[in-house]
Design a protein around this motif. Structure first.
Motif, PDB file in Angstrom:
ATOM      1  N   CYS A 101      46.076  -6.217  17.667  1.00 20.92           N
ATOM      2  CA  CYS A 101      45.114  -6.651  18.671  1.00 20.92           C
ATOM      3  C   CYS A 101      44.901  -8.148  18.482  1.00 20.92           C
ATOM      4  N   ASP A 102      44.161  -8.748  19.353  1.00 25.45           N
ATOM      5  CA  ASP A 102      43.914 -10.189  19.226  1.00 25.45           C
ATOM      6  C   ASP A 102      42.636 -10.402  18.407  1.00 25.45           C
ATOM      7  N   ARG A 103      42.808 -10.797  17.178  1.00 22.61           N
ATOM      8  CA  ARG A 103      41.656 -10.940  16.285  1.00 22.61           C
ATOM      9  C   ARG A 103      40.704 -12.049  16.744  1.00 22.61           C
ATOM     10  N   ASN A 104      41.170 -12.936  17.567  1.00 23.58           N
ATOM     11  CA  ASN A 104      40.277 -13.973  18.106  1.00 23.58           C
ATOM     12  C   ASN A 104      39.311 -13.423  19.145  1.00 23.58           C
ATOM     13  N   LYS A 105      39.637 -12.226  19.629  1.00 28.35           N
ATOM     14  CA  LYS A 105      38.748 -11.601  20.619  1.00 28.35           C
ATOM     15  C   LYS A 105      37.792 -10.603  19.961  1.00 28.35           C
ATOM     16  N   TRP A 106      37.702 -10.671  18.656  1.00 28.36           N
ATOM     17  CA  TRP A 106      36.845  -9.752  17.872  1.00 28.36           C
ATOM     18  C   TRP A 106      35.414  -9.712  18.450  1.00 28.36           C
ATOM     19  N   ASN A 107      34.955  -8.525  18.748  1.00 23.74           N
ATOM     20  CA  ASN A 107      33.608  -8.338  19.283  1.00 23.74           C
ATOM     21  C   ASN A 107      32.895  -7.246  18.475  1.00 23.74           C
TER      22      ASN A 107
ATOM     23  N   ASP B 112      38.813  -5.454  19.948  1.00 19.05           N
ATOM     24  CA  ASP B 112      39.360  -6.256  21.047  1.00 19.05           C
ATOM     25  C   ASP B 112      39.509  -5.396  22.300  1.00 19.05           C
ATOM     26  N   LYS B 113      38.700  -5.701  23.293  1.00 17.85           N
ATOM     27  CA  LYS B 113      38.667  -4.910  24.516  1.00 17.85           C
ATOM     28  C   LYS B 113      40.015  -4.864  25.240  1.00 17.85           C
ATOM     29  N   SER B 114      40.741  -5.965  25.156  1.00 17.79           N
ATOM     30  CA  SER B 114      41.971  -6.101  25.961  1.00 17.79           C
ATOM     31  C   SER B 114      43.078  -5.101  25.595  1.00 17.79           C
TER      32      SER B 114
ATOM     33  N   THR C  75      42.385  -3.149  13.262  1.00 16.94           N
ATOM     34  CA  THR C  75      43.014  -4.279  13.955  1.00 16.94           C
ATOM     35  C   THR C  75      44.487  -4.044  14.258  1.00 16.94           C
TER      36      THR C  75
ATOM     37  N   CYS D 130      38.172  -0.353  17.530  1.00 14.34           N
ATOM     38  CA  CYS D 130      38.926  -1.574  17.819  1.00 14.34           C
ATOM     39  C   CYS D 130      37.958  -2.685  18.244  1.00 14.34           C
TER      40      CYS D 130
END
Lengths: 265, 265, 265, 265
Positions: free
Chosen positions: D167-173, D186-188, D160, D184
Motif C-alpha cells: 500500500c502507499d505508506r504516505n497515505k497512512w490514515n 491506505d484507502k486507495s 501495510t 489497512c
C-alpha cells in the motif's frame, strides 16, 4: 537498569568499555568435561579482530584471549568460565576531539540522556568492541555443540549484500568466505565489491551490509515453545548487536511475497 | 547446570577457583553516577582477607581489587563493573597430597559425583575464597546505599557465638568489633574466647560460630512481597555461603519460645 | 516491583488474594509425559485446607483444584500447567472492621507504605492463603520426582515444637503425623500439646511452632554450586512463607555447639 | 524445558491450549495505583477476536476477559494480575480428522519430536490463540504507559502489505485502520486488497502479510543497553509470535540500500 547477560542454560555476561583496560565475558552454565583450549577460542577471535584489511576498523588489537577460571587440566569443570581480553590500542587521546560531540548511530545521545553520564571514549560500552566478548562465548558454545552433537552440526556465515550490491546466493562457496576481505561467498562479485568499497572509502563514507547465516545438521527441537523459541532467541541475539536493524528467518520479510504460489487478478 | 549470579536489579556474578590465576565478579545493574574508588572497595576487602591473625586461614593474600570496567572518571556509568583479584598464594603443590582425597564439608564429593570432574586445588570453586568476590560486590552496594539513602542506613556484623561460647549481646559495642581477632562485640568474653580457640587450634581442630548482623535506619518496604521478600533474599544470600547452615531473622527459630507471652498449665 | 515466581527449571508463579474470587498458580517447566490427575493434587490440598480441626484457621474452604492447561489425556505435555482454586468463604463483610487497622505480623503496614494502596481483606496477597497455590505446585513436583527418581525418594514433615513444648524426635513415627491435629510425630506428647493449645486458644492467643522436614533417598548432587545450592533454594523457599523466621539445614544454628567434639578449658 | 514468561520488570506468563477449557495470563510487576477495568482490556480483546469478518479465522469466541486478582476497588495493587478467558468454541470433534496428521507451519512435528507427546487439538499450545493472552497483558501495559507517561505516547499498527500487494505508506490514515477488515491504513488499495483476498479464499489458500507499528512521543532512553536494548526486546517479542518470520526496526533489512546516499561506479 542494566542487563548484560544473554542466554538461559548456557549464559554469558559481557563487560568492558571500548577504551577501558580490558573487556571480557563470564560464561555460566557450560557443561563439564568439554575439552577447551585458549587456542581454540583464539581462532574465532582472530576472525573478528580489527585491522586485518583496509576495509574494516583500523584499530590495532591482537585480541588475545585469556581464560581465568572454569577450565582445569584442559577441560571445563562446570564452573563459570571467565575470559579477559586486554585492550592494547586504547588511544584515549584520539577521542578528546569528540568529547563534547555525540556520534550518530552510537547511542551516545540516548545513553547520556538516560544515565546522565557517558564514557565518550570510542562509544564506551556502546562500541561494537563488545561483540569481541560474545565471540569468545560463542567459541565455547561451538565446542560444546561439537562435543555433544558432533561436527555434522555446522553453522557458517557470509556477507551477501554490501551496500547496494548483492551477490548470487546460488554461487555460495563455503571455502571462499574466509579468503576474501568481504567475507563474501560468491567469487563473481568480488572485484565489483572491492571497487565499490574503495570508492566509498575514498568519499569518506561507509555502507551497510546483510549477513546470511546457514546452519546445517540442526537437530529437531532446539529451543522451547513460544517465549524461548529458536527464532526468538536468534532474533534477540542478533538485534542486541548495535548495528543490526533487521532479522529474517528463512524467507523472513519476503514470506508475504515469496511463499505465495497463488497470484490473482 | 550452574548459577553464579545473585540479585535482581543489582546483580553480581562471581567466578574463579581458589587456586586459579584470579577470582572476580561482575556487578550488573549498579546505578550510574555513584562515586566509586578502588580504595573504598579495598577497605572492605582488607577486613575479609586471610592471614591477618593466627586464628584464621594462614593463606597469604593481599586481595588487591582492580576495577576493569563500569567506572569512568571516578563515577559509575551504569555499565557492568568488572572486578578482578589476582591470586598470589596459589601453592598448588600443597594440594598434591589431597588430589585423591575428598575433604569433608567441602562439597568435593558431591561435586565429583555430579560433574564427573573436580578441581581438587583447595576446594576449587567450593572454596570460601569465593566470598572475596562477594565482598567486592557488597562494597559497591554499600556505596550505592550511602549515596541514595544516606549514612543513617548502616549495617554491622559481629561474631556472637564461638563454638560453645556465647557472649552478652547486651554489651554489644560497635567499635570493639574490628579491634579484636574474633570480631566479637562484647569485651568481657575476649580473654575466654582466645583461650578457648587456642586450645582448639592446639588440638588440631576448629569450631563453628554464629554471626549476628544488625541493620539500622532501614527504610520501610525494602524487598518485594512473597518470592522476593527481604527475609527470603537475606536467607538465600547467607545460605549460599558454603559454611552457613542456618539463618534466623529476628528471634528466628526461637520465635516459638520467645514470642510466647502466655505460658499455660 | 513484584516477583511472584519461584524456581529455575521447574518454576511456578502464584497469584490471588485471600478474599478475591480465586487464587491459583502456573507451573512452567514441568517435564512432559508425567501422569497427572486433579485427584492426586487434591490429596495434598486436603492436607493443607483450613477448618479441619478446632486448632487451625476456622475458614471453610474445600480448596478444590482445577487444572486448566498443560495436561492432555492424563499426561503433562510440557506446556504451562495453570491451576485455579475458587475462594468460597470470602466473607468480605467480616473485614470491614479492620479496614482502617493494620494487623500485626501481616505486612499490612509495610505493604501500605511501599505501594500506597492495600487490599485489606484478610491480608490480601499477604495472607497465608497464598501457600495453597504452592501446595498445588508442590504436588506436581512430587509426581515428577516419583516418575523420574522413583518412590524411594520421599519427604515427610512434622511439627516438632509447639510453642514452648518440644517432642522427642527419637520417637518420630511417620504414620502418626497425619493422624493427629498437630501433625506431631511423637505419640507421647499429644495429650500435653492438646491441653496446652486449648488453654492458649481459651486465652485468645496463639503460638509459634517448629516444623522438621525429613528427606530420604535423596540422589547425590541435587542443586547447583554456590548461588543455587540446595541449602540456599530450600532456605529461600521456606523464608518466603510469611510466618517463617528461621531455617536450619541439619544441625543449623546449633552446629556451633553440636558439632564440637572438642570442649576445652 | 519451557519458558512462557516475557519481560523483566513488567512480566507476563501466558498459559492455555487452543482447545482446552481456558487460556490466560498472569501479569507480574505491574505498578500499583493504576486505574484498571475489565472493560478497558476488553476493548483490545475485541480488536483481536476471531470471526469478525470473512477474512479471518471463522472460530466464534467472545474472548471475554476476567480479572481474578491484583486489582482492588478499580486500581492495581502491585500484586500479580491474573486474567482468564474461557474457550467457547472448542469443537474438539473437528480435530479428530487431523489427530494423526501434522499441520504444516504449526510446530506440531517439532513439538512431537521434542516432547514425545502432543495436544493435537487445533495446534494446542502452538495455536495463534496464545496471542489473545498477550493482548490482555498488552492492554494493561498500555494503561500503565498512559498513566505514567501520558497519552502523547501512542502506538498504532496496520497491515501495510497483503500477500504480493503493498500500500502507499504516505497515505497512512490512523482512523481508517480499524474501519476496514484488513487493518489497512491506505484507502486507495482497499478495493484491490478485497478482490485479491477473495480470490485467494476461493482458491482455498491464504497469504502472508507485513505489519507496521508506529510509536509516537516515545521518551528517550527506553530499554537498557546491549542485552535489553529496545530493538532487541521488540524483535524478541515479535519473533515469539508463531507466524512472524522477520522483524525490521526503521529501515531494517533495507538499511544497506536506503541509507546509502553515495552510489559509486
Amino acid at each position: 537498569m542494566s542487563f548484560n547477560t544473554f542466554g538461559k542454560f548456557f549464559r554469558f555476561t559481557t563487560w568492558g568499555e571500548s577504551h577501558g583496560p580490558a573487556i571480557g565475558c563470564v560464561v555460566d552454565g557450560c557443561p563439564p568435561n568439554i575439552p577447551l583450549k585458549e587456542a581454540e577460542i583464539q581462532i574465532e577471535m582472530n576472525k573478528r579482530k580489527p585491522g586485518q584489511s583496509k576495509f574494516t576498523s583500523q584499530r590495532k588489537e591482537d585480541d588475545k584471549i585469556n581464560i581465568l577460571s572454569g577450565v582445569f587440566e584442559g577441560k571445563t569443570t562446570g564452573t563459570p568460565i571467565s575470559m579477559i581480553i586486554y585492550n592494547k590500542d586504547m588511544r584515549s587521546r584520539d577521542y578528546e576531539t569528540i568529547k563534547n560531540k555525540f556520534r550518530p548511530g552510537h547511542a551516545d545521545y540516548t545513553y547520556f540522556n538516560k544515565y546522565g553520564i557517558r564514557d565518550y571514549r570510542g562509544g564506551g560500552r556502546q562500541s561494537a568492541r563488545e561483540t569481541a566478548a560474545r565471540v569468545a562465548a560463542g567459541a565455547i558454545a561451538k565446542k560444546v555443540l561439537e562435543t555433544k552433537i558432533g561436527k555434522k552440526y555446522k553453522t557458517i556465515g557470509a556477507v551477501t549484500q554490501l551496500g547496494i550490491l548483492g551477490c548470487d546466493r546460488n554461487k555460495w562457496n563455503d571455502k571462499l568466505i574466509s579468503k576474501n576481505p568481504f567475507f563474501c561467498p560468491d567469487k563473481s562479485v568480488l572485484k565489483l565489491w572491492e571497487k565499490y568499497l574503495l570508492s566509498i572509502r575514498k568519499a569518506g563514507s561507509s555502507c551497510g551490509a546483510i549477513i546470511e547465516i546457514r546452519a546445517r545438521g540442526v537437530p529437531i527441537g532446539l529451543g522451547s515453545p513460544i517465549y524461548s523459541k529458536l527464532d526468538m532467541d536468534l532474533a534477540a541475539a542478533m538485534m542486541s548487536i548495535n548495528a543490526v536493524k533487521g532479522v529474517n528467518i528463512g524467507s523472513g520479510m519476503n514470506s508475504s511475497i515469496r511463499n505465495n504460489y497463488f497470484i490473482c487478478c
